[in-house]
Design a protein around this motif. Sequence first.
Motif, PDB file in Angstrom:
ATOM      1  N   ILE A   1       3.093   4.068  -7.214  1.00  0.00           N
ATOM      2  CA  ILE A   1       3.875   4.297  -8.442  1.00  0.00           C
ATOM      3  C   ILE A   1       4.957   5.338  -8.182  1.00  0.00           C
ATOM      4  CG2 ILE A   1       3.739   5.286 -10.791  1.00  0.00           C
ATOM      5  CD1 ILE A   1       0.867   3.974 -10.904  1.00  0.00           C
ATOM      6  N   ALA A   2       4.594   6.384  -7.456  1.00  0.00           N
ATOM      7  CA  ALA A   2       5.555   7.465  -7.198  1.00  0.00           C
ATOM      8  C   ALA A   2       6.699   6.991  -6.307  1.00  0.00           C
ATOM      9  CB  ALA A   2       4.835   8.652  -6.554  1.00  0.00           C
ATOM     10  N   SER A   3       6.472   5.941  -5.525  1.00  0.00           N
ATOM     11  CA  SER A   3       7.557   5.496  -4.645  1.00  0.00           C
ATOM     12  C   SER A   3       8.443   4.443  -5.327  1.00  0.00           C
ATOM     13  CB  SER A   3       6.998   4.967  -3.321  1.00  0.00           C
ATOM     14  OG  SER A   3       6.086   3.919  -3.559  1.00  0.00           O
ATOM     15  N   ALA A   4       8.129   4.093  -6.557  1.00  0.00           N
ATOM     16  CA  ALA A   4       8.933   3.086  -7.278  1.00  0.00           C
ATOM     17  C   ALA A   4      10.018   3.763  -8.108  1.00  0.00           C
ATOM     18  CB  ALA A   4       8.016   2.256  -8.184  1.00  0.00           C
ATOM     19  N   LEU A   5      11.088   4.130  -7.419  1.00  0.00           N
ATOM     20  CA  LEU A   5      12.143   4.895  -8.107  1.00  0.00           C
ATOM     21  C   LEU A   5      13.302   4.006  -8.538  1.00  0.00           C
ATOM     22  CD1 LEU A   5      12.077   7.871  -5.607  1.00  0.00           C
ATOM     23  CD2 LEU A   5      11.103   7.814  -7.912  1.00  0.00           C
TER      24      LEU A   5
ATOM     25  N   GLN B   1      14.354  -2.524  -1.289  1.00  0.00           N
ATOM     26  CA  GLN B   1      15.165  -3.736  -1.095  1.00  0.00           C
ATOM     27  C   GLN B   1      15.857  -4.125  -2.405  1.00  0.00           C
ATOM     28  OE1 GLN B   1      15.481  -4.965   2.096  1.00  0.00           O
ATOM     29  NE2 GLN B   1      14.358  -3.045   2.350  1.00  0.00           N
ATOM     30  N   PRO B   2      17.071  -4.669  -2.286  1.00  0.00           N
ATOM     31  CA  PRO B   2      17.860  -4.907  -3.502  1.00  0.00           C
ATOM     32  C   PRO B   2      17.224  -5.861  -4.510  1.00  0.00           C
ATOM     33  CG  PRO B   2      18.933  -5.848  -1.548  1.00  0.00           C
ATOM     34  CD  PRO B   2      17.832  -4.962  -1.060  1.00  0.00           C
ATOM     35  N   ASP B   3      16.443  -6.843  -4.036  1.00  0.00           N
ATOM     36  CA  ASP B   3      15.866  -7.806  -4.990  1.00  0.00           C
ATOM     37  C   ASP B   3      14.372  -7.616  -5.211  1.00  0.00           C
ATOM     38  OD1 ASP B   3      18.130  -9.495  -5.847  1.00  0.00           O
ATOM     39  OD2 ASP B   3      18.327  -9.812  -3.692  1.00  0.00           O
ATOM     40  N   ILE B   4      13.827  -6.497  -4.745  1.00  0.00           N
ATOM     41  CA  ILE B   4      12.403  -6.220  -4.984  1.00  0.00           C
ATOM     42  C   ILE B   4      12.314  -5.195  -6.115  1.00  0.00           C
ATOM     43  CG2 ILE B   4      10.215  -5.424  -4.002  1.00  0.00           C
ATOM     44  CD1 ILE B   4      11.039  -6.571  -1.338  1.00  0.00           C
ATOM     45  N   ASP B   5      11.861  -5.685  -7.261  1.00  0.00           N
ATOM     46  CA  ASP B   5      11.903  -4.867  -8.487  1.00  0.00           C
ATOM     47  C   ASP B   5      10.548  -4.283  -8.847  1.00  0.00           C
ATOM     48  OD1 ASP B   5      14.616  -5.780  -8.887  1.00  0.00           O
ATOM     49  OD2 ASP B   5      13.741  -7.674  -9.555  1.00  0.00           O
ATOM     50  N   GLY B   6       9.627  -4.316  -7.910  1.00  0.00           N
ATOM     51  CA  GLY B   6       8.319  -3.748  -8.197  1.00  0.00           C
ATOM     52  C   GLY B   6       7.265  -4.393  -7.338  1.00  0.00           C
ATOM     53  N   GLY B   7       6.015  -4.112  -7.661  1.00  0.00           N
ATOM     54  CA  GLY B   7       4.934  -4.634  -6.837  1.00  0.00           C
ATOM     55  C   GLY B   7       3.772  -5.135  -7.665  1.00  0.00           C
ATOM     56  N   LEU B   8       3.078  -6.134  -7.127  1.00  0.00           N
ATOM     57  CA  LEU B   8       1.807  -6.590  -7.683  1.00  0.00           C
ATOM     58  C   LEU B   8       0.765  -6.199  -6.635  1.00  0.00           C
ATOM     59  CD1 LEU B   8       0.154  -8.019  -9.834  1.00  0.00           C
ATOM     60  CD2 LEU B   8       0.729 -10.195  -8.780  1.00  0.00           C
ATOM     61  N   VAL B   9      -0.089  -5.269  -7.018  1.00  0.00           N
ATOM     62  CA  VAL B   9      -0.914  -4.560  -6.042  1.00  0.00           C
ATOM     63  C   VAL B   9      -2.380  -4.880  -6.277  1.00  0.00           C
ATOM     64  CG1 VAL B   9      -1.461  -2.290  -5.099  1.00  0.00           C
ATOM     65  CG2 VAL B   9       0.788  -2.686  -6.156  1.00  0.00           C
ATOM     66  N   GLY B  10      -3.036  -5.454  -5.285  1.00  0.00           N
ATOM     67  CA  GLY B  10      -4.453  -5.780  -5.411  1.00  0.00           C
ATOM     68  C   GLY B  10      -5.322  -4.621  -4.954  1.00  0.00           C
ATOM     69  N   GLY B  11      -5.781  -4.705  -3.717  1.00  0.00           N
ATOM     70  CA  GLY B  11      -6.735  -3.726  -3.184  1.00  0.00           C
ATOM     71  C   GLY B  11      -6.345  -2.278  -3.434  1.00  0.00           C
TER      72      GLY B  11
ATOM     73  N   ASN C   1       0.839  -1.205   0.000  1.00  0.00           N
ATOM     74  CA  ASN C   1       0.000   0.000   0.000  1.00  0.00           C
ATOM     75  C   ASN C   1       0.870   1.249   0.000  1.00  0.00           C
ATOM     76  OD1 ASN C   1       0.833   0.495   2.695  1.00  0.00           O
ATOM     77  ND2 ASN C   1      -0.764  -0.884   3.449  1.00  0.00           N
ATOM     78  N   ALA C   2       0.201   2.395   0.030  1.00  0.00           N
ATOM     79  CA  ALA C   2       0.927   3.659  -0.072  1.00  0.00           C
ATOM     80  C   ALA C   2       1.908   3.835   1.085  1.00  0.00           C
ATOM     81  CB  ALA C   2      -0.075   4.817  -0.112  1.00  0.00           C
ATOM     82  N   ALA C   3       1.579   3.264   2.242  1.00  0.00           N
ATOM     83  CA  ALA C   3       2.416   3.469   3.422  1.00  0.00           C
ATOM     84  C   ALA C   3       3.648   2.553   3.437  1.00  0.00           C
ATOM     85  CB  ALA C   3       1.582   3.240   4.682  1.00  0.00           C
ATOM     86  N   ASN C   4       3.533   1.351   2.890  1.00  0.00           N
ATOM     87  CA  ASN C   4       4.668   0.423   3.020  1.00  0.00           C
ATOM     88  C   ASN C   4       5.462   0.217   1.721  1.00  0.00           C
ATOM     89  OD1 ASN C   4       3.193  -1.427   1.448  1.00  0.00           O
ATOM     90  ND2 ASN C   4       2.306  -2.450   3.222  1.00  0.00           N
ATOM     91  N   ALA C   5       4.974   0.772   0.626  1.00  0.00           N
ATOM     92  CA  ALA C   5       5.594   0.480  -0.673  1.00  0.00           C
ATOM     93  C   ALA C   5       7.059   0.932  -0.750  1.00  0.00           C
ATOM     94  CB  ALA C   5       4.789   1.123  -1.801  1.00  0.00           C
ATOM     95  N   ALA C   6       7.347   2.146  -0.298  1.00  0.00           N
ATOM     96  CA  ALA C   6       8.699   2.688  -0.492  1.00  0.00           C
ATOM     97  C   ALA C   6       9.752   1.798   0.166  1.00  0.00           C
ATOM     98  CB  ALA C   6       8.776   4.110   0.058  1.00  0.00           C
ATOM     99  N   GLN C   7       9.452   1.359   1.375  1.00  0.00           N
ATOM    100  CA  GLN C   7      10.408   0.515   2.116  1.00  0.00           C
ATOM    101  C   GLN C   7      10.633  -0.824   1.412  1.00  0.00           C
ATOM    102  OE1 GLN C   7       8.927  -0.203   6.067  1.00  0.00           O
ATOM    103  NE2 GLN C   7      11.041  -0.034   6.788  1.00  0.00           N
ATOM    104  N   LEU C   8       9.525  -1.423   0.966  1.00  0.00           N
ATOM    105  CA  LEU C   8       9.648  -2.709   0.266  1.00  0.00           C
ATOM    106  C   LEU C   8      10.436  -2.526  -1.025  1.00  0.00           C
ATOM    107  CD1 LEU C   8       5.993  -3.920   0.848  1.00  0.00           C
ATOM    108  CD2 LEU C   8       8.026  -5.241   1.504  1.00  0.00           C
ATOM    109  N   LEU C   9      10.108  -1.469  -1.758  1.00  0.00           N
ATOM    110  CA  LEU C   9      10.717  -1.261  -3.081  1.00  0.00           C
ATOM    111  C   LEU C   9      12.178  -0.843  -2.987  1.00  0.00           C
ATOM    112  CD1 LEU C   9       7.652   0.500  -4.731  1.00  0.00           C
ATOM    113  CD2 LEU C   9       8.535  -1.779  -5.278  1.00  0.00           C
TER     114      LEU C   9
END
Length: 247
Positions: free
Chosen positions: A243-247, A221-231, A211-219
């Motif tokens: 999307i904005a936190s996926a730099l 990580q060295p081997d996390i190349d993006g997200g599959l986002v449901g809700g 979600n918007a609150a946890n995405a930046a931290q997850l993204l």
Amino acid sequence: MKKKLIAGNWKMNGSLAGNETLVKGLLAGLGSPACHVALCVPSIYLAQMQALLNGSAIDVGAQDVSPHEVGAYTGEISGAMLNEFGTRYVLVGHSERRQYHFETDALVASKAQRALACGITPIVCVGETLAEREAGKTEEVVKRQLAAVIHTNGHCISEIVVAYEPVWAIGTGKTASVEQAQQVHAVLRAQLKAATPQADRIHILYGGSMNAANAAQLLAQPDIDGGLVGGASLKAADFLSIIASAL
Ligand code: PGA
């Protein structure tokens, strides 16, 4: 460094009017994203998405594909059909399909193969249940699920996207900790490295209550190349913020 990929999974949500409002909201706020963006929608809305997203920075994705090419498979949708609507990605092996439609590792692998044959990038979902995690079987389960896809697809494996989605984190509000997620992503990366010299270019997405609150931290990580986002992909503001936190 490769651009990240943020893919929304609408699951069985949407309506003609609601989709239009959501997509227009996304396009209004998107600008030029630093990452790749896709929406995996119910197939019946692919024509609508093709029209709404044409020429935009958002790619069209589907949620399933038949392992068969053509013929007497009532209810199924082929890769060639998805192609006609500009579909760039297709989810295969989502845990909801493994669970409710009894999809096996072998079936998921052949769906991935079919997608690749049609020039569509399969987003291969893997992930353990809570019982499997608690039994210490997380690595064994995700490696078995990915191994089937590697085995069937050989050198084409560098063309897939992998999504690690712990089943216990999907739709529950319980996200894997960044350490838990990165650890499994590293295992998957190592497995891909053993299969192809091009493993570093493969996107490995995290999914499960992103979600918007946890995405930046997850993204980060060295081997996390993006997200599959449901809700969170069903609300324009939330999805835009991910999307904005996926730099
Ligand atoms: P969620 O779903 O973000 O609602 O947890 C993710 C998924 O199932 O792809």
